[in-house]
Motif scaffolding. Structure first.
Motif, PDB file in Angstrom:
ATOM      1  N   ARG A 143      -2.170   2.452   4.910  1.00  0.00           N
ATOM      2  CA  ARG A 143      -0.841   2.345   4.264  1.00  0.00           C
ATOM      3  C   ARG A 143       0.106   3.746   4.898  1.00  0.00           C
ATOM      4  O   ARG A 143       1.196   3.680   5.014  1.00  0.00           O
ATOM      5  CB  ARG A 143      -0.595   2.558   2.916  1.00  0.00           C
ATOM      6  CG  ARG A 143       0.662   2.420   2.060  1.00  0.00           C
ATOM      7  CD  ARG A 143       0.310   2.171   0.784  1.00  0.00           C
ATOM      8  NE  ARG A 143      -0.312   3.231   0.133  1.00  0.00           N
ATOM      9  CZ  ARG A 143       0.381   4.677  -0.062  1.00  0.00           C
ATOM     10  NH1 ARG A 143       1.653   4.538   0.428  1.00  0.00           N
ATOM     11  NH2 ARG A 143      -0.344   5.601  -0.740  1.00  0.00           N
ATOM     12  N   CYS A 144      -0.634   4.831   4.885  1.00  0.00           N
ATOM     13  CA  CYS A 144       0.205   5.952   4.968  1.00  0.00           C
ATOM     14  C   CYS A 144       0.626   6.413   6.326  1.00  0.00           C
ATOM     15  O   CYS A 144       1.697   7.037   6.613  1.00  0.00           O
ATOM     16  CB  CYS A 144      -0.796   7.301   4.617  1.00  0.00           C
ATOM     17  SG  CYS A 144      -0.357   7.494   2.677  1.00  0.00           S
ATOM     18  N   LYS A 145      -0.237   5.882   7.421  1.00  0.00           N
ATOM     19  CA  LYS A 145       0.032   6.753   8.793  1.00  0.00           C
ATOM     20  C   LYS A 145       1.276   5.885   9.533  1.00  0.00           C
ATOM     21  O   LYS A 145       2.139   6.423   9.888  1.00  0.00           O
ATOM     22  CB  LYS A 145      -1.203   6.469   9.611  1.00  0.00           C
ATOM     23  CG  LYS A 145      -2.231   7.247   9.242  1.00  0.00           C
ATOM     24  CD  LYS A 145      -2.083   8.692   9.187  1.00  0.00           C
ATOM     25  CE  LYS A 145      -3.232   9.465   8.537  1.00  0.00           C
ATOM     26  NZ  LYS A 145      -2.873  10.855   8.196  1.00  0.00           N
ATOM     27  N   GLU A 146       1.469   4.655   9.266  1.00  0.00           N
ATOM     28  CA  GLU A 146       2.549   3.837   9.880  1.00  0.00           C
ATOM     29  C   GLU A 146       2.664   2.657   9.231  1.00  0.00           C
ATOM     30  O   GLU A 146       1.733   1.973   8.543  1.00  0.00           O
ATOM     31  CB  GLU A 146       1.892   3.472  11.346  1.00  0.00           C
ATOM     32  CG  GLU A 146       3.052   2.891  12.169  1.00  0.00           C
ATOM     33  CD  GLU A 146       4.220   3.798  12.636  1.00  0.00           C
ATOM     34  OE1 GLU A 146       5.170   3.566  12.730  1.00  0.00           O
ATOM     35  OE2 GLU A 146       3.738   5.175  12.739  1.00  0.00           O
ATOM     36  N   SER A 147       3.756   2.168   9.004  1.00  0.00           N
ATOM     37  CA  SER A 147       4.017   0.726   8.369  1.00  0.00           C
ATOM     38  C   SER A 147       3.009  -0.254   8.982  1.00  0.00           C
ATOM     39  O   SER A 147       2.834  -0.260  10.216  1.00  0.00           O
ATOM     40  CB  SER A 147       5.372   0.396   8.669  1.00  0.00           C
ATOM     41  OG  SER A 147       6.388   1.147   8.021  1.00  0.00           O
ATOM     42  N   PRO A 148       2.291  -0.926   8.082  1.00  0.00           N
ATOM     43  CA  PRO A 148       1.047  -1.611   8.690  1.00  0.00           C
ATOM     44  C   PRO A 148       2.017  -2.931   9.453  1.00  0.00           C
ATOM     45  O   PRO A 148       1.427  -3.942   8.896  1.00  0.00           O
ATOM     46  CB  PRO A 148       0.446  -2.056   7.561  1.00  0.00           C
ATOM     47  CG  PRO A 148       1.291  -1.714   6.259  1.00  0.00           C
ATOM     48  CD  PRO A 148       2.343  -0.886   6.835  1.00  0.00           C
ATOM     49  N   LEU A 179      -6.365  -4.014   6.042  1.00  0.00           N
ATOM     50  CA  LEU A 179      -5.883  -4.133   4.773  1.00  0.00           C
ATOM     51  C   LEU A 179      -6.329  -5.241   3.851  1.00  0.00           C
ATOM     52  O   LEU A 179      -6.605  -5.356   2.754  1.00  0.00           O
ATOM     53  CB  LEU A 179      -4.379  -3.967   4.832  1.00  0.00           C
ATOM     54  CG  LEU A 179      -3.530  -2.765   4.828  1.00  0.00           C
ATOM     55  CD1 LEU A 179      -2.028  -2.947   4.943  1.00  0.00           C
ATOM     56  CD2 LEU A 179      -3.950  -2.143   3.328  1.00  0.00           C
TER      57      LEU A 179
END
Lengths: 762, 558
Positions: free
Chosen positions: A29-34, A43
């Motif tokens: 979730r954190c690194k880039e919009s999934p 996910l």
């Protein structure tokens, strides 16, 4: 093209392998919009593997679909999509997806689930083939075999598919046997005993929460009446009760603070009301039966009062010049003013009880005479035989029993006291002896006890008062002899002790430490080392039947004896115990006497269940600290000035609002409850409302505990755990479907005929 | 002294946390460093933390539900970038995004602001998105220009920026006439215009209702003022909001809303309180306000009732309706509607309380072409206010409060009934709304059939289900739906079918609506009849529990 998230993907895969699903979700979730296909597939897997909350199935399905939409469709994504479709009961989609990758050489579980999807999609014929293969691959799997059987039946006969049939839920699991009114099943009494610990601990079963609430409401007359009915001497006990209730009070349980000051509050209920005597209503018309009671101590007077209420004619025989027993003879005036005693005894007299003082049974009148002239006799002569320690030097003058000392001071105005007083013992008598000796002018007073403070049988606060009055307490020492000169005691020899294993009383036994002896100067030694019943006054003819060789009653602690019409009450039967113990025992005795006289049980205990709309309690009341009892200054303390001055109205409200009001039952009607969890979100305490997988019951069907549910689907009940409930109404306020009922459940003692009439009416 | 209740945590939060959250700063912060209290205060900016930890929902503020093509295209673009290409129409006529990460919240907000849409006060204890009837501005029955009145209230500085600490949420509706389309009776403040003739001159004034609200404790609005001069509407709206601020119970959120204040005070005293505030504020002309003095609301029947398109008051133009399945619009679909609005209409899209949309100002000659296009693209263009036009909240999919999966049930209902035109045509007007929890985002209290999520106790665990309510409406004095039976999710379709067949068999002539039928025979009687015919099937929870061990094995095998 190499995926730009290669690093994240690797890390996430590792986390998923380790089943660290939350961490994987966080990372993805954190690194880039999934919005990347592979991230979405991971996910999906993370939510699928987590799978322990509502929404997980949806999320897994959602991201699996997104992954496929964005161009990533491997078998793992397909399997997640297929299984979440199955869980969502979208069987057609499940079949479609399984069909994309499952074949006859797929592993057994996969073929099985494909078969199940076909079966639930009403394609039993095709399901059979897949299920057959699954069974063949895993012949010992009962689930596969069961599914195959269902599919074959379905193919042959059609009909309903029922893979996991369970019976309908039974009736709502009520805590009590009835919704309202009077109830008398074991389940009801169990609820009362388990959920109102103070009342259960009180030997007289006083309705404590109800009178505390009455005091909070400023209804002191009601509070007094409840106490009067249940424990006979409210104003007296409000000062000198041993307070077994307070050690059981839920407010004193671990992590919940300090017990409610029940006793002090009781006193406030008596102090703050009018002075007018309260005469209880007689329960039954005159029976024509005559009962003689021997001894006008608390037990004798309690038995007499109860028997008078039951309609019997009662005469109490007392050898001293006034009634009250230990109240007058043992308890100092500075703890219990005498007019309080007189007032409450007078209320008993006004019920028609005759008290004959200066009349010693066995001397002024024989027991035989009483037996011949009465329909029943209650022996409640207390414990007046002192336990004198059999130690070297015990005959030296200056050594006396504490009870005798208190009697002389309290009843006969004796004022002599030595300079150095040593009190031996660790109970109520020891405390009273020491504080009295100090007031008489002794230069040095010391209390010596063989165990620690933990084992002392004293009222809470007494040790503090001892310290306050500068009376030292020597613990872990036991006397082993006396020394003296000219026939007078000069020293007590003590030996130090350590605590060993618990003895029969449950308290740890003191073990002497060899070589640790020392001498303590003393010209007066007061022995507060216990006392026993004196049975010498029982005439020889009855003594053989009633009394054992050790001079205790043969009937032990029982209220009945070997002679039908003779009963025993209080310390005389049980040995020296507290006032409230004596009252409880005497009440039981009176019921036995009544049953004997009338040849039937005319008094019954019942649970009275009444609907309520709220308690008026709020969470903030839990954080009110306990209130200190106000006392007079040290320089004003004398033999007659009462030390504790009692709560005023403000303190009484401050203290009584702390009560959890355990007699209110909050219960969720599980047939109405929709499991929305709003009450759980509103709950003030961690365990007051719990999601329950299963209630644990004992062999009588009574609820004794619960198994927590882990997820939504295995939650059978949302359940209010009375033990942690603080009756704050937060759940009731939060409940959107009004499924939480509030009821007041009280232990009541009523005429059996009234109870039977009401129970039969139901 | 007896203890007094402390302020609730949210009241403390409202006093201690600035509702104007800096979402750029939030974007930098690790999720675990955002406190629960701050998460609560995000709502005042239209941001909710959704069921899935770390993902958020953002709701737009869209007064009266009207959007331009340009705005919708921007919304679609942002949903592609940050919200899994999804948009959702709400029952308060606006759009919301799901699956937004905390890092992206400000990006969505900033970009929407560029096209004139903010998220301020879309949630929280404030005046929420002001709603209107779906034909506002074009309805042939509209008494006057109600859109400007709506905007006057919605964009008012005091209501939008100053009154940001109300005891609870506050909802306003501005309808075009006295019919029920504007949902007057279910809002905290419900306004509609009326005309009367004084000395031969027509005058326009407004009826003011207050105290409606759904949630867990549904109430129908009461008539407070029978006549408010047009120039005093905003002042009354402000004073009413202020009265709510003063009188709402801040110690107990369940009883904090205006509906409870009015329950407690009565309509008359509440009206007096509003007038008192206006007097204190020195508002002129208060004497012209006419109190309702015991008059009851009397809202007319819905004008919008089944028409696939409606002729506007602007002659020769039509408002064309499209049904949006489960309120979900993909980014591509949104772009498509934006384009259609531009090509066929005037570039305006109106979102409705039944989570559908209208393309407005379509010339008569283009109506059929637009409908054909919409149909071809997979949208339903008929069945409005009939069974296919069901409404559901997001349920357990993304909502923290829900206990039942309403979208799934929605799809089940649509799948099973929508194609049977003969059946739903025979039934006529029938609105079905679903709500996954005891709140009322899905508005189950005010429709013919309302499903409210619940779980049903089994001998092993419990199973998802619904309580079925019937007989709600916003006409007349309003009617709150009543529960008649509980049913497992798996049994909803057969249960509804049985109930509707019973209705068809027992209704008076072919004209008696389901609503009238229910009220004629009574809830208890209906309950009795239904007990005998509602079917039951296998408990899915138990089956899924039994199969659980196999599920992971299959993914591993794959």
């Amino acid at each position: 093209m190499k995926n730009m998230f290669e690093g994240i993907i690797k890390q996430a895969e590792q986390l998923l392998k380790e089943n660290k699903n939350n961490e994987a979700i966080e990372l993805l979730r954190c690194k880039e919009s999934p919005n990347d296909a592979v991230l979405c597939s991971l996910l999906a897997r993370a939510y699928f593997q987590r799978g322990d909350s509502k929404g997980d199935t949806y999320s897994a399905h959602f991201f699996a679909e997104r992954a496929v939409h964005l161009g990533h469709e491997d078998n793992r994504v397909r399997s997640i999509l297929a299984l979440t479709s199955f869980r969502k009961e979208e069987y057609q989609q499940a079949v479609d997806i399984f069909s994309r990758y499952v074949n006859s050489s797929s592993p057994s579980a996969t073929q099985f689930m494909y078969g199940m999807s076909l079966l639930y999609n009403h394609q039993a014929g095709e399901a059979v083939d897949w299920l057959k293969r699954a069974v063949k691959l895993d012949q010992h799997n009962e689930m596969y075999a069961k599914a195959l059987k269902i599919a074959q039946e379905q193919r042959e006969n059609g009909g309903k598919i029922v893979f996991a049939e369970v019976p309908e839920a039974g009736a709502q699991p009520d805590a009590l046997s009835k919704k309202r009114g009077l109830a008398d099943s074991p389940q009801d009494f169990y609820w009362l005993s388990k959920n109102i610990p103070c009342q259960e601990a009180c030997p007289a079963h006083t309705n404590i929460p109800e009178y505390l609430r009455a005091i909070y409401d400023g209804d002191y007359e009601k509070a007094y009446l409840i106490n009067l009915k249940d424990n006979v001497f409210p104003a007296i006990l409000g000062r000198v009760c041993a307070r077994p209730c307070e050690s059981e009070c839920r407010h004193g349980w671990d992590g919940l603070g300090t017990s409610v000051q029940i006793c002090f509050s009781k006193r406030a209920g008596a102090d703050l009301r009018q002075d007018k005597p309260v005469i209880l209503n007689i329960l039954y018309p005159p029976s024509g039966k005559k009962v003689s009671v021997i001894g006008a101590g608390v037990a004798g007077l309690t038995a007499a009062r109860q028997l008078a209420l039951y309609g019997h004619s009662v005469t109490v025989y007392e050898k001293h010049n006034r009634p009250g027993g230990m109240l007058n003879q043992g308890i100092p005036i500075f703890r219990l003013p005498r007019e309080i005693i007189d007032r409450e005894i007078d209320q008993i007299r006004q019920l028609g009880v005759e008290i004959k003082c200066n009349c010693a049974v066995g001397k002024d009148i024989s027991l035989d005479t009483l037996i011949n002239t009465s329909d029943a006799v209650v022996m409640s002569a207390g414990t007046v035989r002192p336990n004198i320690l059999n130690l070297p030097g015990k005959d030296l003058s200056g050594i006396r029993h504490g009870l005798d000392f208190l009697l002389q001071v309290n009843e006969f105005d004796a004022r002599e006291i030595g300079k150095n007083v040593v009190v031996i013992g660790g109970g109520f008598t020891a405390m009273d002896c020491a504080r009295t000796a100090k007031r008489l002018g002794a230069e040095s007073v010391k209390v010596c006890y063989r165990r620690s403070t933990k084992e002392m049988l004293v009222t809470p606060g007494e040790i503090e008062e001892l310290e306050h009055e500068s009376i030292p307490l020597d613990l872990m020492v036991t006397p082993c002899g006396y020394k003296g000169s000219n026939g007078k005691v000069t020293h007590v020899t003590f030996i130090k002790t350590k605590l060993g294993e618990p003895d029969a009383s449950g308290r740890r036994k003191p073990v002497e430490i060899p070589g640790s002896e020392y001498d303590e100067p003393a010209d007066t030694v007061l022995l507060a080392t216990g006392q026993f019943p004196d049975t010498a006054w029982i005439g020889q003819s009855l003594s053989d039947k009633l009394v054992d060789d050790d001079q205790w009653l043969k009937s032990g602690k029982s209220v009945t004896t070997q002679v039908g019409k003779i009963f025993a009450a209080g310390d005389f039967a049980t040995g020296a115990r507290s006032l409230i113990d004596a009252i409880g025992h005497a009440k039981e005795c009176a019921r036995a006497v009544d049953a004997y006289l009338m040849n039937k049980k005319r008094i019954k205990d019942v649970a009275r269940i009444v609907d309520a709309t709220g308690t008026g309690r709020i969470r903030e009341m839990d954080f009110v600290d306990y209130q200190q009892m106000p006392t007079i200054d040290l320089d004003k303390r004398s033999l007659t000035a009462e030390v504790e001055t009692g709560f005023d109205k403000t303190l009484a409200v401050d203290e009584t609002q702390r009560c959890y009001l355990c007699h209110y039952k909050y219960e969720i009607d599980s047939d109405i409850c929709i499991y929305c969890d709003w009450c759980i979100k509103a709950k003030p305490r961690p365990n007051c409302i719990v999601k329950v997988k299963e209630l644990i019951r004992d062999e009588h069907g009574r609820i004794t505990g619960f198994v927590r549910a882990k997820e939504h689907e295995d939650t059978q009940l949302i359940w209010i755990n009375q033990e942690d409930c603080i009756r704050c109404n937060a759940c009731v306020d939060a409940c959107p479907v009004d499924c939480i009922s509030i009821q007041k459940v009280s232990l009541d003692t009523c005429r059996a005929c009234d109870v039977d009439a009401e129970l039969n009416k139901d | 002294m007896p203890q007094k209740p402390d302020l609730t945590q949210i009241e403390i939060d409202k006093l201690t946390i600035d509702p104007n959250i800096d979402f750029r700063e939030i974007a930098e912060r690790p999720f675990e460093k955002i406190s629960k209290n701050e998460l609560g205060m995000f709502k005042f900016s239209g941001v909710y933390h959704q069921l899935q930890t770390g993902f958020f929902m953002i709701r737009l503020r869209l007064p009266g539900g009207l959007m331009t093509s340009e705005q919708l295209e921007k919304a679609a673009e942002l949903s592609d970038l940050y919200a899994q290409s999804q948009l959702c129409i709400t029952t308060r006529q606006t759009l919301q995004y799901h699956w937004i990460r905390q890092q992206d919240i400000y990006k969505v907000m900033d970009a929407m602001k560029e096209v004139g849409i903010i998220t301020t006060n879309a949630c929280g204890d404030v005046t929420r998105n002001v709603v209107a009837c779906e034909l506002q501005g074009v309805c042939p029955h509209e008494v006057c220009d109600t859109r400007s009145k709506l905007l006057e209230i919605a964009d008012d500085e005091e209501l939008l920026h100053i009154q940001r600490n109300l005891p609870r949420k506050h909802k306003i509706s501005v309808a075009g006439c006295g019919r029920a389309c504007g949902q007057t009776l279910m809002n905290c403040q419900g306004w509609y215009p009326v005309v009367r003739t004084v000395n031969g001159r027509e005058e326009i004034g407004w009826r003011f209702h207050a105290g409606g609200g759904l949630g867990g404790l549904p109430r129908m609005g009461r008539l407070i003022f029978d006549w408010v001069p047009d120039n005093l509407v905003l002042e009354v709206a402000r004073a009413s909001t202020e009265a709510f601020r003063r009188l709402g119970d801040r110690r107990n959120r369940k009883y904090a809303r205006l509906k409870i204040v009015i329950d407690r005070l009565g309509a008359g005293d509440y009206g007096n309180a509003v007038l008192e505030i206006m007097k204190d504020r020195g508002i002129k002309g208060i004497e012209k306000i006419e109190k309702a003095s015991g008059l009851k609301p009397d809202v007319g029947y819905y004008f919008v009732d089944g028409q696939p398109y409606i002729e506007q008051k602007q002659k020769g133009f039509f408002s064309v309706r499209a049904m949006i399945k489960r309120s979900e619009l993909s980014a591509d679909e949104s772009r498509q509607f934006a384009a259609w609005a531009r090509i066929y209409g005037n570039g305006e899209i109106m979102f409705t309380a039944r989570q559908n949309l209208h393309i407005r100002h379509v010339p008569e000659a283009k109506v059929e072409a637009l409908r054909t296009e919409m149909k071809k693209a997979g949208f339903r263009v008929d069945g409005f206010e009939r069974i296919p036009d069901a409404v559901s909240c997001v349920g357990t999919t993304v909502c923290n409060l829900a206990v039942s999966d309403t979208p799934k049930t929605y799809h089940e209902i649509v799948r099973n009934f929508a194609d049977d035109k003969e059946f739903w045509d025979k039934i006529g007007h029938l609105c079905i709304n679903m709500n996954g929890c005891p709140n009322s985002c899905g508005q189950h209290w005010i429709v013919d059939i309302g499903l409210r999520g619940r779980r049903i106790r089994k001998s092993v665990g419990s199973e998802e289900g619904f309580t079925v309510h019937v007989g709600g409406a916003l006409t007349g004095e309003g009617s709150i739906s009543q529960p008649v039976f509980d049913v497992r999710s798996t049994d909803v379709v057969p249960a509804l079918k049985s109930m509707l067949e019973l209705y068809l068999a027992e209704r008076n002539a072919n004209t008696e609506t389901f609503y009238s039928y229910v009220h004629r025979i009574g809830f208890e009687e209906l309950q009795k009849k239904l007990t005998a015919i509602i079917p039951g099937t296998e408990p899915v929870n138990v089956r899924n529990q039994e199969l659980k061990s196999v599920f992971q094995q299959i993914v591993d095998e794959a």
